[in-house]
Structure formats: C-alpha cells, structure tokens
Enzyme design. Structure first.
Site, short mmCIF file in Angstrom:
data_model
loop_
_atom_site.label_atom_id
_atom_site.label_comp_id
_atom_site.label_asym_id
_atom_site.label_seq_id
_atom_site.Cartn_x
_atom_site.Cartn_y
_atom_site.Cartn_z
N HIS A 106 -5.54 -8.66 -2.57
CA HIS A 106 -5.71 -9.15 -1.21
C HIS A 106 -6.87 -10.13 -1.11
O HIS A 106 -7.80 -10.08 -1.91
CB HIS A 106 -6.00 -7.97 -0.26
N ALA B 207 2.26 -2.34 4.33
CA ALA B 207 1.96 -1.35 5.35
C ALA B 207 1.37 -2.12 6.52
O ALA B 207 0.61 -3.08 6.31
CB ALA B 207 0.96 -0.34 4.82
N TYR C 169 -9.11 -9.96 1.11
CA TYR C 169 -10.33 -9.21 1.45
C TYR C 169 -11.02 -8.59 0.24
O TYR C 169 -12.16 -8.15 0.32
CB TYR C 169 -10.06 -8.15 2.53
N GLU C 170 -10.33 -8.57 -0.89
CA GLU C 170 -10.98 -8.10 -2.12
C GLU C 170 -11.84 -9.21 -2.73
O GLU C 170 -12.48 -9.00 -3.75
CB GLU C 170 -9.94 -7.63 -3.13
N HIS D 289 -2.77 1.28 -4.51
CA HIS D 289 -2.16 0.11 -5.15
C HIS D 289 -2.24 0.27 -6.65
O HIS D 289 -3.33 0.33 -7.21
CB HIS D 289 -2.90 -1.18 -4.78
N ASN E 298 1.00 3.19 11.14
CA ASN E 298 0.16 3.68 12.25
C ASN E 298 0.39 2.77 13.45
O ASN E 298 0.88 1.65 13.30
CB ASN E 298 -1.31 3.63 11.84
N MET F 254 -2.65 -7.12 6.41
CA MET F 254 -3.64 -7.93 5.69
C MET F 254 -3.06 -8.59 4.45
O MET F 254 -3.79 -8.87 3.49
CB MET F 254 -4.83 -7.05 5.30
N SER F 255 -1.76 -8.82 4.45
CA SER F 255 -1.15 -9.39 3.23
C SER F 255 0.04 -10.28 3.61
O SER F 255 0.14 -10.75 4.73
CB SER F 255 -0.69 -8.26 2.31
N SER G 86 0.80 -1.24 0.00
CA SER G 86 0.00 0.00 0.00
C SER G 86 0.83 1.28 0.00
O SER G 86 1.63 1.49 0.91
CB SER G 86 -0.88 0.07 1.25
N HIS H 163 -7.48 4.39 6.28
CA HIS H 163 -6.62 4.06 5.14
C HIS H 163 -5.89 5.31 4.65
O HIS H 163 -4.77 5.22 4.13
CB HIS H 163 -7.46 3.43 4.02
#
Ligand code: HPA
Length: 279
Positions: free
Chosen positions: A83, A113, A85-86, A61, A235, A211-212, A30, A247
């Site tokens: 990802h 990230a 989640y997509e 992305h 973060n 998440m990756s 990201s 995001h």
C-alpha cells in the site's frame, strides 16, 4: 533501471518459472487469502523471490503468487499487496498488475476490504465496484511518460468493465448471491476516516472507502487490461455505526466471509476467462 524495466524483469523471472500464463489475475486484499487454498495444481512463488516485488508489512496480508486453476480455470493469484501508506510509491504498489499485464494477462480482478457508507448495509456484504474516486493524492501515471506501458492520458470511463460487470451481476442473481454495487473511494490511509469526512463522502455518492485498488485499476487500464473490482464491506465507516473501527474487526469480518467471497471470485474468474477468450 526505470519502472518498465523493473516490471519487465519481474515478468521475465515469472515466465521462466511458469509453464503457462493464465488470462486472468486476481489481487487479494486484507484477510482474503482463503482463495489460495482453493487453487488446484498450484505453483507458489514468494514475492521476496520476484525481482523488484515488495512484501507487505500489514498483518492479514501474505506475500506470494499462486498460479494454478480454480474450478478448472487457469488463474494467477496475487496473495497480498503493498500500500501507499506503507511508504511505497504508486509504481511499486502497481508492480503486480503491471507485471501480469506484461506477461500477457488480459484481465485483473482487484479485491479489497472496505468500509461501507450506507447504514443499511451489513458488515460482510460484498460490493461489485462500479467506479472509483481516486483521493490518494497521487496517480501512478505521474512522472516520465512511458509509452511501453501505454498512453499518458488514460481513459477511465467504465474503468471497471461494464460488460464483465453485467456478466458477474447475472451470475450472482442466478446463484442467489446477494451482491451490492457501488462507488469505491481510494484514500491514502492509514488512519481511518473522520465522521466529517464520511459525511462529506456520502454526499459525493461514495458507497465504500478503502486504501488500495485505484492505482492498480489505473495501471491496468493503461496496459489495456480489463478490470473488475470487489470490496468486502468489513465494517460500516466511521460514524455510520456506533462503534469504533479497528484492523482486527476488518480482518475478523474478512475471515468470516472468505468462503462465500471465494465462491463468487472463483465463479467470476471463470466468467472473465470465458469473456476475454472469446474476444
Ligand atoms: N476505511 C478505510 N479503509 C478500510 C475501512 C474503512 O472503514 N475498512 C476496511 N478498509
């Protein structure tokens, strides 16, 4: 067509488009596309043109492969990933890494990230991944066994290559580059974590959440590729600092550290290339 055939088809397409195949690949996470502009003599191939490749729907992305040299070292740069989640299965999420492996790429640098769990860390710091925990609820190796990718029961002891980590750590120290190290926890997302989850993960010894990356690391190890992982701590994780997560904040921090991060990555590509060449 099975997943091996799909990756082979993508590899064949790339073999025709590329004059040579680098030893090292990088997957950029990201908001980390900056490195792309540093590639010399680039050949750019859009993911939409590569058979079977999916294009990310996530802002920050991009979706292209750039092949060229970074400070003189040949590199294959995957700018943007997809990802779970997509809605993609792990076999699609790992197509870039598997295709690179089938092309003969020896090592992959996975970047992402991530949210930091240590309250003493500051957004913008970079963490070399020492190990991961896969809590995504899936494993790319599930399903029919595919011996052409490798073993069914893949050893993940030192999945993030210990020797390469030592070399990168040494470089960072010599260059005065402050580099954190720690365990990356791969989650499904796309919601960020709750405070309670983060409290639990801290007790588990997790240093950063994202998440990756974990499926890609597993797929790469199955193919025998060396793996290194870098998290940009964009973060502090939920409840670790007072603020809410967004995001936009992730992209903003990633953007801010791109230059510094790119320097480390470019140096790491050189270090890894040298290491896999002499083996
Ligand atoms: N949690 C999960 N994924 C992330 C985060 C986070 O705090 N920051 C960037 N990616």
């Amino acid at each position: 067509m099975d997943w091996f055939e799909k990756c082979s088809q993508a590899a064949e397409y790339l073999r025709k488009r590329l004059s040579s195949v680098p030893r090292v690949a990088v997957v950029l996470g990201s908001g980390l596309g900056f490195l792309e502009s540093q590639v010399e003599g680039p050949t750019t191939i859009e993911y939409v043109d590569i058979p079977g490749f999916a294009v990310s729907t996530v802002p920050g992305h991009s979706g292209r492969l750039v092949v060229g040299t970074l400070s003189g070292t040949p590199v294959m740069l995957f700018c943007g990933r997809v990802h779970l989640y997509e809605g993609h299965p792990p076999q699609v999420v790992t197509m870039q890494v598997r295709t690179a492996g089938l092309l003969g790429v020896k090592a992959v640098l996975l970047t992402n990230a991530a949210g930091g769990l240590d309250p003493l860390w500051t957004p913008g710091e970079i963490m070399l991944i020492t190990d991961h925990i896969n809590l995504q609820g899936v494993n790319v190796l599930c399903g029919p066994q595919e011996p052409r990718f490798g073993e069914r029961f893949v050893d993940l002891t030192d999945a993030y290559d210990a020797e390469l980590r030592t070399l990168v750590r040494r470089h960072a120290r010599q260059a005065g580059f402050s580099l954190r190290e720690g365990v990356y926890l791969g989650l499904l997302g796309p919601s960020y974590e709750t405070r309670a989850e983060i409290r639990m993960f801290r007790q588990w010894g997790v240093d950063a959440v994202g998440m990756s990356t974990v499926q890609e690391a597993i797929a790469a190890r199955q193919l025998g590729m060396k793996v290194l992982g870098f998290s940009v701590v964009t973060n502090l994780a939920a409840g670790v600092s007072a603020g809410k997560l967004s995001h936009d904040e992730v992209k903003e921090t990633a953007g801010r550290v791109q230059k510094r991060f790119s320097q480390l990555l470019a140096a790491s590509v050189g270090i890894v290339d040298q290491a896999v060449r002499t083996r």
